[in-house]
Design an enzyme around this catalytic site. Sequence first.
Site, PDB file in Angstrom:
ATOM      1  N   TYR A  10       8.587   6.102  -7.933  1.00 20.54           N
ATOM      2  CA  TYR A  10       9.732   6.135  -8.857  1.00 20.54           C
ATOM      3  C   TYR A  10      10.952   5.366  -8.304  1.00 20.54           C
ATOM      4  CZ  TYR A  10      13.619   8.538 -11.322  1.00 20.54           C
ATOM      5  OH  TYR A  10      14.751   8.852 -12.010  1.00 20.54           O
ATOM      6  N   ILE A  11      11.432   5.754  -7.143  1.00 19.16           N
ATOM      7  CA  ILE A  11      12.657   5.118  -6.632  1.00 19.16           C
ATOM      8  C   ILE A  11      12.341   3.719  -6.094  1.00 19.16           C
ATOM      9  CG2 ILE A  11      14.605   5.379  -5.035  1.00 19.16           C
ATOM     10  CD1 ILE A  11      14.028   8.459  -5.137  1.00 19.16           C
ATOM     11  N   SER A 123      17.136  13.210   2.257  1.00 12.47           N
ATOM     12  CA  SER A 123      17.363  14.044   1.078  1.00 12.47           C
ATOM     13  C   SER A 123      18.495  15.021   1.346  1.00 12.47           C
ATOM     14  CB  SER A 123      16.081  14.824   0.782  1.00 12.47           C
ATOM     15  OG  SER A 123      16.332  15.861  -0.140  1.00 12.47           O
ATOM     16  N   TYR A 147       9.548  20.729   3.233  1.00 10.50           N
ATOM     17  CA  TYR A 147       9.860  19.349   2.856  1.00 10.50           C
ATOM     18  C   TYR A 147      11.169  18.891   3.510  1.00 10.50           C
ATOM     19  CZ  TYR A 147      11.783  15.608  -0.034  1.00 10.50           C
ATOM     20  OH  TYR A 147      12.375  14.455  -0.460  1.00 10.50           O
ATOM     21  N   LYS A 151      12.155  15.846   6.485  1.00 14.65           N
ATOM     22  CA  LYS A 151      13.192  14.801   6.397  1.00 14.65           C
ATOM     23  C   LYS A 151      14.136  14.884   7.592  1.00 14.65           C
ATOM     24  CE  LYS A 151      11.858  12.855   2.624  1.00 14.65           C
ATOM     25  NZ  LYS A 151      11.358  11.470   2.646  1.00 14.65           N
ATOM     26  N   PHE A 176      20.870  12.837  -3.549  1.00 15.58           N
ATOM     27  CA  PHE A 176      21.015  14.069  -4.312  1.00 15.58           C
ATOM     28  C   PHE A 176      19.909  14.089  -5.392  1.00 15.58           C
ATOM     29  CE2 PHE A 176      24.250  16.541  -2.287  1.00 15.58           C
ATOM     30  CZ  PHE A 176      24.534  15.674  -1.249  1.00 15.58           C
ATOM     31  N   ASN A 196       7.850  19.551 -11.860  1.00 14.06           N
ATOM     32  CA  ASN A 196       8.614  20.589 -11.156  1.00 14.06           C
ATOM     33  C   ASN A 196      10.098  20.408 -11.402  1.00 14.06           C
ATOM     34  OD1 ASN A 196       6.427  21.794  -9.668  1.00 14.06           O
ATOM     35  ND2 ASN A 196       6.353  19.902  -8.489  1.00 14.06           N
ATOM     36  N   ARG A 291      14.613  30.689  -9.846  1.00 13.52           N
ATOM     37  CA  ARG A 291      13.448  30.182  -9.111  1.00 13.52           C
ATOM     38  C   ARG A 291      13.666  30.482  -7.628  1.00 13.52           C
ATOM     39  NH1 ARG A 291      12.122  23.825  -9.804  1.00 13.52           N
ATOM     40  NH2 ARG A 291      14.082  23.638  -8.679  1.00 13.52           N
ATOM     41  N   GLY A 293      14.133  30.310  -3.858  1.00 14.95           N
ATOM     42  CA  GLY A 293      14.543  29.225  -2.964  1.00 14.95           C
ATOM     43  C   GLY A 293      15.633  28.330  -3.520  1.00 14.95           C
TER      44      GLY A 293
HETATM   45  P1  NAD Z   1       7.275   8.985  -5.507  1.00 14.55           P
HETATM   46  O1  NAD Z   1       6.221   9.985  -5.203  1.00 14.55           O
HETATM   47  O2  NAD Z   1       7.402   8.491  -6.900  1.00 14.55           O
HETATM   48  O3  NAD Z   1       7.128   7.715  -4.550  1.00 14.55           O
HETATM   49  C1  NAD Z   1       6.611   7.812  -3.247  1.00 14.55           C
HETATM   50  C2  NAD Z   1       5.490   6.778  -3.129  1.00 14.55           C
HETATM   51  O4  NAD Z   1       4.942   6.843  -1.805  1.00 14.55           O
HETATM   52  C3  NAD Z   1       4.346   7.024  -4.098  1.00 14.55           C
HETATM   53  O5  NAD Z   1       4.079   5.827  -4.811  1.00 14.55           O
HETATM   54  C4  NAD Z   1       3.168   7.409  -3.191  1.00 14.55           C
HETATM   55  O6  NAD Z   1       1.933   6.971  -3.733  1.00 14.55           O
HETATM   56  C5  NAD Z   1       3.538   6.714  -1.896  1.00 14.55           C
HETATM   57  N1  NAD Z   1       2.987   7.348  -0.685  1.00 14.55           N
HETATM   58  C6  NAD Z   1       2.999   8.665  -0.356  1.00 14.55           C
HETATM   59  N2  NAD Z   1       2.416   8.850   0.831  1.00 14.55           N
HETATM   60  C7  NAD Z   1       2.013   7.615   1.280  1.00 14.55           C
HETATM   61  C8  NAD Z   1       1.365   7.149   2.424  1.00 14.55           C
HETATM   62  N3  NAD Z   1       0.964   8.002   3.383  1.00 14.55           N
HETATM   63  N4  NAD Z   1       1.134   5.835   2.567  1.00 14.55           N
HETATM   64  C9  NAD Z   1       1.525   4.964   1.597  1.00 14.55           C
HETATM   65  N5  NAD Z   1       2.144   5.342   0.468  1.00 14.55           N
HETATM   66  C10 NAD Z   1       2.398   6.661   0.306  1.00 14.55           C
HETATM   67  O7  NAD Z   1       8.670   9.600  -5.002  1.00 14.55           O
HETATM   68  P2  NAD Z   1      10.139   9.055  -5.190  1.00 14.55           P
HETATM   69  O8  NAD Z   1      10.857  10.005  -6.076  1.00 14.55           O
HETATM   70  O9  NAD Z   1      10.125   7.613  -5.512  1.00 14.55           O
HETATM   71  O10 NAD Z   1      10.698   9.298  -3.731  1.00 14.55           O
HETATM   72  C11 NAD Z   1      10.747   8.267  -2.760  1.00 14.55           C
HETATM   73  C12 NAD Z   1      11.253   8.847  -1.450  1.00 14.55           C
HETATM   74  O11 NAD Z   1      12.533   9.436  -1.675  1.00 14.55           O
HETATM   75  C13 NAD Z   1      10.371   9.958  -0.871  1.00 14.55           C
HETATM   76  O12 NAD Z   1      10.330   9.817   0.542  1.00 14.55           O
HETATM   77  C14 NAD Z   1      11.103  11.218  -1.257  1.00 14.55           C
HETATM   78  O13 NAD Z   1      10.860  12.266  -0.349  1.00 14.55           O
HETATM   79  C15 NAD Z   1      12.550  10.761  -1.190  1.00 14.55           C
HETATM   80  N6  NAD Z   1      13.443  11.564  -2.045  1.00 14.55           N
HETATM   81  C16 NAD Z   1      13.162  11.714  -3.377  1.00 14.55           C
HETATM   82  C17 NAD Z   1      13.971  12.504  -4.165  1.00 14.55           C
HETATM   83  C18 NAD Z   1      13.650  12.743  -5.634  1.00 14.55           C
HETATM   84  O14 NAD Z   1      14.131  13.726  -6.203  1.00 14.55           O
HETATM   85  N7  NAD Z   1      12.891  11.867  -6.299  1.00 14.55           N
HETATM   86  C19 NAD Z   1      15.106  13.130  -3.609  1.00 14.55           C
HETATM   87  C20 NAD Z   1      15.391  12.927  -2.259  1.00 14.55           C
HETATM   88  C21 NAD Z   1      14.535  12.139  -1.485  1.00 14.55           C
HETATM   89  N1  UDP Z   2      15.466  23.779 -13.258  1.00 15.60           N
HETATM   90  C1  UDP Z   2      15.262  24.547 -14.391  1.00 15.60           C
HETATM   91  N2  UDP Z   2      14.055  24.464 -15.041  1.00 15.60           N
HETATM   92  C2  UDP Z   2      13.052  23.626 -14.627  1.00 15.60           C
HETATM   93  C3  UDP Z   2      13.284  22.821 -13.468  1.00 15.60           C
HETATM   94  C4  UDP Z   2      14.500  22.941 -12.802  1.00 15.60           C
HETATM   95  O1  UDP Z   2      16.133  25.309 -14.801  1.00 15.60           O
HETATM   96  O2  UDP Z   2      11.981  23.600 -15.254  1.00 15.60           O
HETATM   97  C5  UDP Z   2      16.770  23.840 -12.565  1.00 15.60           C
HETATM   98  C6  UDP Z   2      16.693  24.253 -11.108  1.00 15.60           C
HETATM   99  O3  UDP Z   2      16.733  25.666 -11.001  1.00 15.60           O
HETATM  100  C7  UDP Z   2      17.944  23.566 -10.525  1.00 15.60           C
HETATM  101  C8  UDP Z   2      18.051  22.287 -11.357  1.00 15.60           C
HETATM  102  O4  UDP Z   2      17.304  22.530 -12.556  1.00 15.60           O
HETATM  103  O5  UDP Z   2      19.099  24.350 -10.781  1.00 15.60           O
HETATM  104  C9  UDP Z   2      17.478  21.055 -10.650  1.00 15.60           C
HETATM  105  O6  UDP Z   2      16.155  21.360 -10.221  1.00 15.60           O
HETATM  106  P1  UDP Z   2      15.144  20.228  -9.732  1.00 15.60           P
HETATM  107  O7  UDP Z   2      13.844  20.886  -9.449  1.00 15.60           O
HETATM  108  O8  UDP Z   2      15.141  19.097 -10.706  1.00 15.60           O
HETATM  109  O9  UDP Z   2      15.804  19.655  -8.400  1.00 15.60           O
HETATM  110  P2  UDP Z   2      16.277  20.395  -7.042  1.00 15.60           P
HETATM  111  O10 UDP Z   2      17.763  20.468  -7.123  1.00 15.60           O
HETATM  112  O11 UDP Z   2      15.612  21.720  -6.981  1.00 15.60           O
HETATM  113  O12 UDP Z   2      15.823  19.461  -5.978  1.00 15.60           O
END
Ligand code: NAD
Ligand code: UDP
Length: 336
Positions: A10-11, A123, A147, A151, A176, A196, A291, A293
Amino acid sequence: MILLTGGAGYIGLHTAAVLIEAGQQVVLFDNFSNSKPLAVKRLEAIVGRAVPCVEGDVRSRADMDGLFDQHPVNAVIHFAGLKAVGESANQPLRYYDNNVAGTLVLLAAMQRAEVRRFVFSSSACVYGEPDVSPIPESAALRPANTYGRTKLMVEEILRDLHVAAPGWSIALLRYFNPVGAHPGGQIGEDPNGIPNNLMPFVTQVAVGRLPELQVFGGDYPTPDGSGVRDYIHVMDLAEGHRAALDWALRDPQEVLTANLGTGRGYSVLELVRAFEKASGKPIPHRIVARRAGDVPAYWGDPSLARQRLGWTARRTLDDICRDAWNWQRRNPQGFA
Ligand code: NAD
Ligand code: UDP
């Protein structure tokens, strides 16, 4: 050339789009454990050219050495990792292996290849339940789940690496809540199974894939009782990576830790209302128990990223909802 591990996710996809538009050469590297090759085709359609993508695993030293042998990489943005908080509690070894051991293999391969510019996806989870919001980078680090601990461990490994090898330039970016999608609607968030996270759940209710949203908790000490988070548009986040990469490419030879957030929080119910307005779709929802945690409310202080990287999030909650809806309505089944 910039290596984006996890670049098909995604990112990673959104960051690749921003970097390519800015004239960078990129190579994506992904094992497709949580993404699909079709997503890379969509990225290619956006940028109007082929984007090299290597299939492999960051935990494989042979895969990583091969990548660096075949591509003239001069900086790495490390997105690859597993990110589901609940799953991390049930599968800790898998999470430490992917997120911590995988990063160690990548760093060893970088050392061999003499590549020393590194941008890491950390994160806001590293803060756990904060004492104050907005959270500054100097806040206590006490992650509340496996998780978040993966990080924080990687952050500490990178700080130790920098002490031993001060030539490295390392940006630790604490995200965030990334939400929204590229404005064209070709790429966006496509979680496997039932989402989720809040925003993909809301968009899947809007297209009729899910019947109703459960709002986790209506009795938090927040203005409307629902949880408050710092939702950041994924395009703003992508631009934050571009700024961090530009910083690393200037070879500052330091470790910079920066929040990437907007500096303000919105509640679940505020987000639902904004989404209903942007999409014109009612989102049936029901307040249920909290929820386990979940922290009641937090948001980030982004002033350090503004000062050090010249970056600020520009997009509003309405922009986020419009773009998330545009992606989901054009792709009701995601990339399937
Ligand atoms: P995502 O799951 O969409 O992207 C992660 C990618 O990494 C996926 O394409 C997956 O196939 C690949 N991957 C996983 N394990 C691998 C491995 N061992 N070798 C090669 N590729 C692998 O997630 P995202 O939302 O794009 O997140 C990217 C990064 O940002 C992650 O490290 C995640 O922990 C971090 N992050 C995400 C969020 C969020 O809410 N999306 C928030 C904070 C931090
Ligand atoms: N949340 C919710 N219903 C859902 C998923 C999340 O009410 O089906 C709420 C969750 O309790 C939090 C906010 O939405 O207050 C963001 O949750 P998310 O899981 O997207 O991210 P987090 O902040 O937990 O990383």
